[in-house]
Design a protein around this motif. Structure first.
Motif, PDB file in Angstrom:
ATOM      1  N   PRO A 147       0.828  -1.206   0.000  1.00 60.15           N
ATOM      2  CA  PRO A 147       0.000   0.000   0.000  1.00 60.15           C
ATOM      3  C   PRO A 147       0.861   1.253   0.000  1.00 60.15           C
ATOM      4  N   PRO A 148       0.350   2.348  -0.534  1.00 58.70           N
ATOM      5  CA  PRO A 148       1.103   3.604  -0.487  1.00 58.70           C
ATOM      6  C   PRO A 148       1.161   4.120   0.949  1.00 58.70           C
ATOM      7  N   PRO A 149       2.160   4.926   1.282  1.00 50.82           N
ATOM      8  CA  PRO A 149       2.310   5.416   2.658  1.00 50.82           C
ATOM      9  C   PRO A 149       1.067   6.118   3.211  1.00 50.82           C
ATOM     10  N   GLU A 150       0.357   6.858   2.374  1.00 55.25           N
ATOM     11  CA  GLU A 150      -0.826   7.567   2.877  1.00 55.25           C
ATOM     12  C   GLU A 150      -1.934   6.609   3.319  1.00 55.25           C
ATOM     13  N   ALA A 151      -1.927   5.384   2.818  1.00 50.09           N
ATOM     14  CA  ALA A 151      -2.931   4.400   3.211  1.00 50.09           C
ATOM     15  C   ALA A 151      -2.714   3.913   4.639  1.00 50.09           C
ATOM     16  N   LEU A 152      -1.529   4.160   5.179  1.00 51.15           N
ATOM     17  CA  LEU A 152      -1.206   3.695   6.532  1.00 51.15           C
ATOM     18  C   LEU A 152      -1.496   4.748   7.603  1.00 51.15           C
ATOM     19  N   ARG A 153      -2.057   5.881   7.218  1.00 54.06           N
ATOM     20  CA  ARG A 153      -2.464   6.909   8.185  1.00 54.06           C
ATOM     21  C   ARG A 153      -3.936   6.707   8.531  1.00 54.06           C
ATOM     22  N   LEU A 154      -4.253   6.735   9.825  1.00 54.34           N
ATOM     23  CA  LEU A 154      -5.635   6.556  10.265  1.00 54.34           C
ATOM     24  C   LEU A 154      -6.512   7.613   9.604  1.00 54.34           C
ATOM     25  N   PRO A 155      -7.579   7.196   8.930  1.00 53.39           N
ATOM     26  CA  PRO A 155      -8.414   8.163   8.210  1.00 53.39           C
ATOM     27  C   PRO A 155      -9.287   8.978   9.162  1.00 53.39           C
ATOM     28  N   ASP A 156      -9.763  10.096   8.658  1.00 52.66           N
ATOM     29  CA  ASP A 156     -10.705  10.936   9.403  1.00 52.66           C
ATOM     30  C   ASP A 156     -12.141  10.482   9.191  1.00 52.66           C
ATOM     31  N   ASP A 157     -12.391   9.802   8.096  1.00 55.06           N
ATOM     32  CA  ASP A 157     -13.747   9.378   7.736  1.00 55.06           C
ATOM     33  C   ASP A 157     -13.866   7.865   7.915  1.00 55.06           C
ATOM     34  N   TRP A 213      -7.788   1.373   5.527  1.00 60.52           N
ATOM     35  CA  TRP A 213      -6.659   1.544   6.452  1.00 60.52           C
ATOM     36  C   TRP A 213      -6.316   0.216   7.129  1.00 60.52           C
ATOM     37  N   LEU A 214      -7.340  -0.506   7.545  1.00 56.77           N
ATOM     38  CA  LEU A 214      -7.099  -1.802   8.184  1.00 56.77           C
ATOM     39  C   LEU A 214      -6.465  -2.792   7.215  1.00 56.77           C
ATOM     40  N   LEU A 245      -2.835  -4.580   7.655  1.00 60.37           N
ATOM     41  CA  LEU A 245      -2.626  -6.037   7.628  1.00 60.37           C
ATOM     42  C   LEU A 245      -1.634  -6.451   6.543  1.00 60.37           C
ATOM     43  N   ARG A 246      -1.677  -5.786   5.399  1.00 61.26           N
ATOM     44  CA  ARG A 246      -0.768  -6.147   4.307  1.00 61.26           C
ATOM     45  C   ARG A 246       0.691  -5.822   4.617  1.00 61.26           C
TER      46      ARG A 246
END
Length: 86
Positions: free
Chosen positions: A24-34, A41-42, A46-47
């Motif tokens: 996943p790209p780095p931004e996918a590993l930041r907890l989302p606001d929505d 994100w989960l 896991l990946r």
């Protein structure tokens, strides 16, 4: 998952290996606001977790996500992510 064409009754030859999921790209590993993005994100979490650390990664992700989202939302997203990934 689609498999490439093969011979029928292949005398015990193993199935071809499934292609690896891209990281996943780095931004996918930041907890989302929505909460709509929580499952993604989960999955990303896991990946990027070694298989022998999955249980602790799930517990940690649940704890982190519960600080921002209601427990019912977190549990539902975890169920969907785990069904898709493991």
């Amino acid at each position: 998952m689609q498999l490439p064409p093969g011979r029928y009754a292949s005398a015990g030859e193993p199935l071809p290996a499934a292609p690896a999921s891209p990281p996943p790209p780095p931004e996918a590993l930041r907890l989302p606001d929505d909460e709509v993005d929580l499952e993604g994100w989960l999955v990303a979490t896991l990946r990027t977790t070694p298989a022998d650390r999955t249980a602790s990664a799930i517990a940690h992700a649940e704890q982190v996500a519960s600080r921002r989202f209601p427990s019912a939302v977190v549990v539902a997203a975890l169920r969907r992510a785990l069904t898709a990934e493991r």
